[in-house]
Scaffold this motif. Structure first.
Motif, PDB file in Angstrom:
ATOM      1  N   PRO A   1     -39.698  62.612  48.964  1.00  0.00           N
ATOM      2  CA  PRO A   1     -40.597  62.090  50.003  1.00  0.00           C
ATOM      3  C   PRO A   1     -42.067  62.453  49.773  1.00  0.00           C
ATOM      4  N   LEU A   2     -42.320  63.452  48.955  1.00  0.00           N
ATOM      5  CA  LEU A   2     -43.702  63.882  48.725  1.00  0.00           C
ATOM      6  C   LEU A   2     -44.455  62.979  47.753  1.00  0.00           C
ATOM      7  N   TYR A   3     -43.730  62.192  46.946  1.00  0.00           N
ATOM      8  CA  TYR A   3     -44.411  61.348  45.953  1.00  0.00           C
ATOM      9  C   TYR A   3     -45.358  60.349  46.596  1.00  0.00           C
ATOM     10  N   GLY A   4     -44.991  59.832  47.734  1.00  0.00           N
ATOM     11  CA  GLY A   4     -45.869  58.891  48.438  1.00  0.00           C
ATOM     12  C   GLY A   4     -47.077  59.567  49.073  1.00  0.00           C
ATOM     13  N   LEU A   5     -47.045  60.886  49.181  1.00  0.00           N
ATOM     14  CA  LEU A   5     -48.133  61.613  49.834  1.00  0.00           C
ATOM     15  C   LEU A   5     -49.110  62.242  48.837  1.00  0.00           C
ATOM     16  N   ILE A   6     -48.844  62.081  47.552  1.00  0.00           N
ATOM     17  CA  ILE A   6     -49.722  62.691  46.540  1.00  0.00           C
ATOM     18  C   ILE A   6     -51.120  62.108  46.677  1.00  0.00           C
ATOM     19  N   GLY A   7     -52.107  62.969  46.723  1.00  0.00           N
ATOM     20  CA  GLY A   7     -53.502  62.555  46.858  1.00  0.00           C
ATOM     21  C   GLY A   7     -53.970  62.433  48.285  1.00  0.00           C
ATOM     22  N   THR A   8     -53.097  62.744  49.238  1.00  0.00           N
ATOM     23  CA  THR A   8     -53.504  62.677  50.642  1.00  0.00           C
ATOM     24  C   THR A   8     -53.475  64.075  51.257  1.00  0.00           C
ATOM     25  N   VAL A   9     -54.106  64.177  52.404  1.00  0.00           N
ATOM     26  CA  VAL A   9     -54.140  65.451  53.123  1.00  0.00           C
ATOM     27  C   VAL A   9     -52.766  65.770  53.709  1.00  0.00           C
ATOM     28  N   LEU A  10     -51.970  64.762  53.988  1.00  0.00           N
ATOM     29  CA  LEU A  10     -50.645  64.971  54.569  1.00  0.00           C
ATOM     30  C   LEU A  10     -49.722  65.778  53.641  1.00  0.00           C
ATOM     31  N   LEU A  11     -49.950  65.692  52.343  1.00  0.00           N
ATOM     32  CA  LEU A  11     -49.134  66.456  51.395  1.00  0.00           C
ATOM     33  C   LEU A  11     -49.175  67.944  51.732  1.00  0.00           C
ATOM     34  N   TRP A  12     -50.358  68.438  52.063  1.00  0.00           N
ATOM     35  CA  TRP A  12     -50.507  69.866  52.345  1.00  0.00           C
ATOM     36  C   TRP A  12     -49.916  70.254  53.701  1.00  0.00           C
ATOM     37  N   GLY A  13     -49.673  69.285  54.551  1.00  0.00           N
ATOM     38  CA  GLY A  13     -49.009  69.556  55.824  1.00  0.00           C
ATOM     39  C   GLY A  13     -47.486  69.597  55.686  1.00  0.00           C
ATOM     40  N   VAL A  14     -46.948  68.835  54.745  1.00  0.00           N
ATOM     41  CA  VAL A  14     -45.500  68.745  54.566  1.00  0.00           C
ATOM     42  C   VAL A  14     -44.993  69.753  53.533  1.00  0.00           C
ATOM     43  N   LEU A  15     -45.786  70.026  52.507  1.00  0.00           N
ATOM     44  CA  LEU A  15     -45.373  70.892  51.407  1.00  0.00           C
ATOM     45  C   LEU A  15     -44.924  72.291  51.852  1.00  0.00           C
ATOM     46  N   PRO A  16     -45.626  72.969  52.764  1.00  0.00           N
ATOM     47  CA  PRO A  16     -45.163  74.300  53.171  1.00  0.00           C
ATOM     48  C   PRO A  16     -43.766  74.288  53.810  1.00  0.00           C
ATOM     49  N   PHE A  17     -43.456  73.252  54.576  1.00  0.00           N
ATOM     50  CA  PHE A  17     -42.141  73.176  55.217  1.00  0.00           C
ATOM     51  C   PHE A  17     -41.041  72.925  54.182  1.00  0.00           C
ATOM     52  N   MET A  18     -41.350  72.124  53.167  1.00  0.00           N
ATOM     53  CA  MET A  18     -40.388  71.883  52.104  1.00  0.00           C
ATOM     54  C   MET A  18     -40.133  73.176  51.336  1.00  0.00           C
ATOM     55  N   LEU A  19     -41.166  73.913  51.040  1.00  0.00           N
ATOM     56  CA  LEU A  19     -41.013  75.181  50.322  1.00  0.00           C
ATOM     57  C   LEU A  19     -40.317  76.227  51.192  1.00  0.00           C
ATOM     58  N   LEU A  20     -40.562  76.212  52.476  1.00  0.00           N
ATOM     59  CA  LEU A  20     -39.888  77.123  53.394  1.00  0.00           C
ATOM     60  C   LEU A  20     -38.378  76.835  53.432  1.00  0.00           C
ATOM     61  N   ALA A  21     -38.016  75.560  53.472  1.00  0.00           N
ATOM     62  CA  ALA A  21     -36.594  75.185  53.458  1.00  0.00           C
ATOM     63  C   ALA A  21     -35.944  75.597  52.137  1.00  0.00           C
ATOM     64  N   LEU A  22     -36.647  75.429  51.041  1.00  0.00           N
ATOM     65  CA  LEU A  22     -36.114  75.836  49.733  1.00  0.00           C
ATOM     66  C   LEU A  22     -35.951  77.355  49.679  1.00  0.00           C
ATOM     67  N   GLY A  23     -36.918  78.090  50.200  1.00  0.00           N
ATOM     68  CA  GLY A  23     -36.824  79.550  50.237  1.00  0.00           C
ATOM     69  C   GLY A  23     -35.676  80.024  51.120  1.00  0.00           C
ATOM     70  N   ALA A  24     -35.443  79.349  52.238  1.00  0.00           N
ATOM     71  CA  ALA A  24     -34.334  79.706  53.124  1.00  0.00           C
ATOM     72  C   ALA A  24     -32.991  79.472  52.435  1.00  0.00           C
ATOM     73  N   MET A  25     -32.882  78.381  51.686  1.00  0.00           N
ATOM     74  CA  MET A  25     -31.645  78.107  50.954  1.00  0.00           C
ATOM     75  C   MET A  25     -31.433  79.148  49.856  1.00  0.00           C
ATOM     76  N   TRP A  26     -32.496  79.522  49.170  1.00  0.00           N
ATOM     77  CA  TRP A  26     -32.417  80.560  48.133  1.00  0.00           C
ATOM     78  C   TRP A  26     -31.900  81.873  48.742  1.00  0.00           C
ATOM     79  N   TYR A  27     -32.506  82.269  49.864  1.00  0.00           N
ATOM     80  CA  TYR A  27     -32.111  83.506  50.528  1.00  0.00           C
ATOM     81  C   TYR A  27     -30.646  83.455  50.968  1.00  0.00           C
TER      82      TYR A  27
END
Length: 163
Positions: free
Chosen positions: A42-68
């Motif tokens: 879903p992030l590919y459509g947001l590349i180059g926009t400000v919205l990418l930086w709003g969504v990226l932390p939540f995606m990384l947080l979900a990945l970190g939670a799965m890792w843990y």
């Protein structure tokens, strides 16, 4: 089966039990990589926009939670039970996930192998009783494995206690 019998000497047997590990190390890496890859689609459509930086932390947080969660599950499976049977002594050692060792000893002649069909934390709960205590063995095994363990353990204890 997640347990093995070894025979050290003529009259000494050892039983090692461990929990199932359904996700080996390469499966862990593949799962994390797959989750990362699929969550970036879903992030590919947001590349180059400000919205990418709003969504990226939540995606990384979900990945970190799965890792843990997967690492925590792997640490919780670091349990090993070792039962040593000799004609004079029956010794059970349980290594907990925190590294603590719990021990139980009994004379095989006075040891009883019990299977509780109902009423235990799991169906067909296997315990050893003797020396004024009752201890569980193999509670992390599947129901069929506990039934098999009970039959083998009862036969070995009877054979060692009453040659």
């Amino acid at each position: 089966m997640p347990y093995t019998w070894t025979k050290d000497a003529a009259d000494t047997s050892e039983l090692r039990l461990w929990p199932h590990r359904s996700l080996p190390a390469h499966g862990f890496a593949a799962t994390i990589l797959g989750i990362f890859t699929l969550s970036t689609i879903p992030l590919y459509g947001l590349i180059g926009t400000v919205l990418l930086w709003g969504v990226l932390p939540f995606m990384l947080l979900a990945l970190g939670a799965m890792w843990y969660a997967l690492q925590r599950n792997n640490r919780d499976l670091d349990i090993i039970e070792v039962l040593t049977l000799t004609p004079d002594d029956l010794h059970l050692t349980r290594q907990t996930r925190k590294g603590d060792a719990q021990e139980w000893r009994c004379n095989p002649y006075w040891t009883q192998v019990n299977m509780h069909q109902k009423g235990g934390p799991v169906p067909h709960y296997v315990t050893l009783s003797g020396a004024g205590r009752e201890v569980e063995i193999g509670a992390f095994l599947s129901e069929d494995e506990r039934k098999s363990l009970y039959a083998e353990l009862d036969e070995k204890v009877r054979r060692i206690a009453r040659p």
